[in-house]
Write an enzyme that holds these catalytic residues in place. Structure first.
Site, PDB file in Angstrom:
ATOM      1  N   LYS A 118       0.818  -1.213   0.000  1.00  0.00           N
ATOM      2  CA  LYS A 118       0.000   0.000   0.000  1.00  0.00           C
ATOM      3  C   LYS A 118       0.854   1.267   0.000  1.00  0.00           C
ATOM      4  O   LYS A 118       0.421   2.322  -0.438  1.00  0.00           O
ATOM      5  CB  LYS A 118      -0.946  -0.014   1.197  1.00  0.00           C
ATOM      6  CG  LYS A 118      -2.008  -1.113   1.099  1.00  0.00           C
ATOM      7  CD  LYS A 118      -3.025  -1.026   2.202  1.00  0.00           C
ATOM      8  CE  LYS A 118      -4.005  -2.179   2.123  1.00  0.00           C
ATOM      9  NZ  LYS A 118      -5.180  -1.989   2.939  1.00  0.00           N
ATOM     10  N   GLU A 202      -2.560   6.999   8.608  1.00  0.00           N
ATOM     11  CA  GLU A 202      -3.409   7.908   7.834  1.00  0.00           C
ATOM     12  C   GLU A 202      -4.322   8.647   8.791  1.00  0.00           C
ATOM     13  O   GLU A 202      -4.728   8.087   9.819  1.00  0.00           O
ATOM     14  CB  GLU A 202      -4.311   7.112   6.871  1.00  0.00           C
ATOM     15  CG  GLU A 202      -3.641   6.694   5.591  1.00  0.00           C
ATOM     16  CD  GLU A 202      -4.571   5.860   4.698  1.00  0.00           C
ATOM     17  OE1 GLU A 202      -5.730   5.628   5.050  1.00  0.00           O
ATOM     18  OE2 GLU A 202      -4.098   5.456   3.624  1.00  0.00           O
ATOM     19  N   HIS A 237     -14.934  -2.774   8.725  1.00  0.00           N
ATOM     20  CA  HIS A 237     -14.183  -2.467   7.494  1.00  0.00           C
ATOM     21  C   HIS A 237     -14.437  -3.455   6.363  1.00  0.00           C
ATOM     22  O   HIS A 237     -13.688  -3.507   5.396  1.00  0.00           O
ATOM     23  CB  HIS A 237     -12.670  -2.380   7.738  1.00  0.00           C
ATOM     24  CG  HIS A 237     -12.308  -1.442   8.835  1.00  0.00           C
ATOM     25  ND1 HIS A 237     -12.696  -0.126   8.852  1.00  0.00           N
ATOM     26  CD2 HIS A 237     -11.605  -1.632   9.976  1.00  0.00           C
ATOM     27  CE1 HIS A 237     -12.246   0.449   9.936  1.00  0.00           C
ATOM     28  NE2 HIS A 237     -11.593  -0.440  10.653  1.00  0.00           N
ATOM     29  N   ARG A 293      -7.614  -7.232  -8.862  1.00  0.00           N
ATOM     30  CA  ARG A 293      -8.359  -8.479  -9.088  1.00  0.00           C
ATOM     31  C   ARG A 293      -9.820  -8.136  -9.337  1.00  0.00           C
ATOM     32  O   ARG A 293     -10.212  -6.977  -9.253  1.00  0.00           O
ATOM     33  CB  ARG A 293      -8.260  -9.351  -7.844  1.00  0.00           C
ATOM     34  CG  ARG A 293      -8.728  -8.569  -6.613  1.00  0.00           C
ATOM     35  CD  ARG A 293      -8.905  -9.408  -5.403  1.00  0.00           C
ATOM     36  NE  ARG A 293      -8.954  -8.605  -4.195  1.00  0.00           N
ATOM     37  CZ  ARG A 293     -10.019  -7.988  -3.736  1.00  0.00           C
ATOM     38  NH1 ARG A 293     -11.164  -8.040  -4.401  1.00  0.00           N
ATOM     39  NH2 ARG A 293      -9.973  -7.274  -2.613  1.00  0.00           N
TER      40      ARG A 293
END
Ligand code: ADP
Length: 496
Positions: A118, A202, A237, A293
């Site tokens: 990421k 973040e 999430h 994907r």
């Protein structure tokens, strides 16, 4: 052009069935690489050749690269479709496929590696000029440094595993005193789940919508977007209900997000189906990550765009195309998907397993059912509890919501418990109907799942009792209406 006559599926459940359908339509034979626990499944019965690759435990079967490669080679397959989850975003698996002359139905190894980390993904995206969520993604991983960075960013902050996925490996830190403990435990989890301790930080956006763009790169290098999906209804999430297009998004913001997604795809020379995820808050948006994907929620895009993404993936892998022009890709109407989980909705969603009894999927116009189970099959505790997806399409969002409610009410699954009552409660919620929901929706309104109707307290029961005792049911006999008192009302409620 490369010929694919036989394709192996390195996956299970409903996505394996989805891939089998696409292959049958393309005249391709299928090889199902399955575990010992998955013999009594629909995919097993539908495929042309099942090959057992190991025992139930995923590390010994669905996550075992060598077993999957050998299984595909033993059946003379020319290609492998990884579906989603399991090995679908594993660069080593894609590399091993290449080494053994097997076509990996997906992007090239470099793209999987680039977006699988990421941090490297965020670095690329920033170079392209797309905003990422403010945070820290530096090499200094000392806890002391990370705490300082949390203070600089300002709470709340989310700590994420660089190699994370599937909603796991994330910790929200709301105040400075929680930071040390959260960072340490995020690092530990990152090592045990993803094999790397690297984390990044973040700003936690707590009023955001999850909006993602479906992109597709054909083998000639053209990048298309197939508009966006909204996946703001999430539990821990993980997505529960998805829709396309987004429930609420201004045209100007949409245009910018779609263009940014195309620019990211071009910069990465992306091939095949991919999804670029953004958080949208206060008329601004930030790149979160890219999934290399097919997504679980791809059917909502297929419904509004009139395309078949799995066939498009396979055609691209066999170097056929171009498949569309951007101008052909025009969205129409609105689609919603509900994920059906085998779980008890009244007890915090604990998984429900066992043999399946009779089932009824209420077919009708604009209704699609993607499932991997049939009556007599068994839901085992070994795998993810998602057993089916119900997708509806209608001209407008509100009609699609109404159609989804009816479809869920008419769906019958005996033998196990499902989250259908939970899905219905969400679809009836005023905030969902208004389209203004954010990713906080479930934690705000359903923090401990659903209350069982018999647990909802004296007050509600008395209210319903009164309503029922006053109720008159109307019976039509020979075209005439007779008003009668509901004969069941008292006896039913006395038993509660
Ligand atoms: P994964 O790869 O595990 O699915 P993502 O990065 O896609 O993880 O995030 C999953 C979900 O977590 C998002 O849809 C969102 O609800 C939440 N999330 C992730 N990052 C943030 C953030 N910075 N602020 C608020 N929510 C976030």
């Amino acid at each position: 052009m490369k010929t694919i006559d036989r394709l192996a599926i390195a996956n299970r459940g409903e996505v394996a069935v989805r891939i089998i359908h696409a292959c049958k339509e393309l005249g391709i034979e299928t090889v199902l690489l399955h575990s010992e626990a998955d013999v009594k499944t629909l995919a097993y019965r539908l495929c042309d050749k099942p090959v057992c690759i190991g025992p139930a435990a995923v590390n010994h079967s669905y996550l075992n690269i060598e077993a999957n490669i050998q299984g595909a080679l033993s059946a003379d397959a020319e290609a492998i479709h990884p579906g989603f989850g399991f090995l679908s975003e594993n660069a080593n698996f894609a590399r091993e496929c290449e080494k053994h002359n097997l076509i990996f139905v997906g992007p090239n190894v470099e793209s999987i590696e680039l977006f699988g980390d990421k941090i490297s993904a965020k670095n690329l995206v920033q170079k392209v000029g797309v905003k990422t969520v403010p945070g820290y993604q530096g090499e200094n991983q000392e806890t002391k440094k990370l705490i300082e960075e949390c203070e600089r960013i300002g709470f709340p902050v989310i700590v994420k595993a660089a190699a994370g996925g599937g909603g796991r490996g994330m910790k929200i830190v709301r105040k400075s005193t929680e930071a040390e403990e959260a960072i340490e435990s995020a690092k530990r989890e990152a090592v045990s789940a993803f094999g790397s301790p690297i984390v990044f930080l973040e700003k936690y956006l707590d009023q955001a919508k999850h909006i993602e763009v479906q992109i597709f790169g054909d083998h000639m290098g053209n990048i298309y977007h197939l508009y966006e999906r909204e996946c703001s209804v999430q539990r821990r999430h993980q997505k529960v209900i998805e829709e396309s297009l987004a429930a609420v998004l201004s045209d100007s913001l949409r245009d910018k997000i779609l263009q940014d997604a195309i620019n990211i795809g071009r910069a990465a020379k992306y091939k095949g189906a991919g999804t670029i995820e953004f958080l949208v808050q206060d008329d601004d948006y930030f790149f979160m990550e890219m999934n290399t994907r097919l997504q679980v929620e791809h059917p909502v895009t297929e419904m509004v765009m009139g395309v078949d993404l799995v066939k498009a993936q396979i055609l691209t892998a066999s170097q056929r195309g171009p498949l569309w022009t951007q101008g052909d890709l025009i969205p129409r109407g609105h689609a919603i998907e509900c994920r059906v989980y085998a779980e008890d909705p009244y007890h915090q969603g604990i998984p429900s397993t066992g043999p399946l009894g009779g089932m009824f999927w209420p077919q009708g116009p604009g209704r699609r059912f993607d499932f991997g189970i049939e009556s007599g099959d068994e839901v085992t505790p070994f795998y993810d509890s998602m057993i089916a997806k119900i997708i509806v399409w209608d001209e407008t969002r509100i009609r699609a919501i109404q159609k989804m409610r009816r479809t869920l009410q008419e769906t019958v699954i005996f033998g196990i418990k499902t989250n259908i009552p939970y899905l219905l409660a969400i679809l009836e919620h005023h905030e969902f109907i208004s389209g203004k929901m954010t990713t906080q929706f479930i934690s705000k309104y359903f923090p401990s799942g659903l209350k069982h109707p018999t647990d909802c307290g004296e007050e509600i029961i008395n209210k319903i009792k009164t309503e029922i005792s006053q109720e008159s049911s109307t019976v039509t006999v020979g075209g005439k209406s007779n008003s009668t008192k509901n004969p069941w009302a008292e006896s039913v409620w006395e038993k509660i």
